[in-house]
Design an enzyme around this catalytic site. Structure first.
Site, PDB file in Angstrom:
ATOM      1  N   ARG A 240      32.034   3.591 -38.834  1.00  0.00           N
ATOM      2  CA  ARG A 240      31.173   4.784 -38.860  1.00  0.00           C
ATOM      3  C   ARG A 240      29.806   4.501 -38.258  1.00  0.00           C
ATOM      4  NH1 ARG A 240      30.773   6.617 -44.765  1.00  0.00           N
ATOM      5  NH2 ARG A 240      30.798   4.371 -44.968  1.00  0.00           N
TER       6      ARG A 240
ATOM      7  N   ASN B 271      34.429   8.774 -43.403  1.00  0.00           N
ATOM      8  CA  ASN B 271      35.680   8.183 -43.870  1.00  0.00           C
ATOM      9  C   ASN B 271      36.500   9.247 -44.581  1.00  0.00           C
ATOM     10  OD1 ASN B 271      35.116   5.587 -42.988  1.00  0.00           O
ATOM     11  ND2 ASN B 271      34.369   4.879 -44.967  1.00  0.00           N
TER      12      ASN B 271
END
Length: 92
Positions: A20, A38
């Site tokens: 990320r 996520n």
């Protein structure tokens, strides 16, 4: 200037490997807006808006990701752009 929106789902070993944070950094370098997060099933979800060449570059980068990631698949879907984002960020 044409603005497009892509929805990406990245599967593999992509959580717990800075995917990320690396995606956010890459998207900002490319001048894209949107978000990355996520998912509970272990995938990473990305919504990005920007110029087609920059979106293609992000899509290509997603197949590799950061050094510790092992990407199995990147599913991409083009959607109508809404231009609702002002930056690119990690969400939860």
């Amino acid at each position: 200037m044409t603005i497009n929106r892509w929805h990406l789902l990245v599967s593999g070993k992509v959580q717990g490997v800075y995917y990320r944070a690396s995606t956010e950094q890459k998207a900002r370098e490319l001048g894209l807006t949107g978000w990355v997060r996520n998912l509970p099933d272990g995938r990473v979800e990305i919504v990005a808006e920007g110029e087609p060449l920059q979106l293609k570059a992000l899509h290509e980068w997603c197949h590799e990701g950061p050094e510790r990631a092992v990407v199995d698949e990147v599913a991409a879907q083009e959607l109508p752009a809404t231009q609702e984002f002002t930056d690119f960020r990690t969400t939860h």
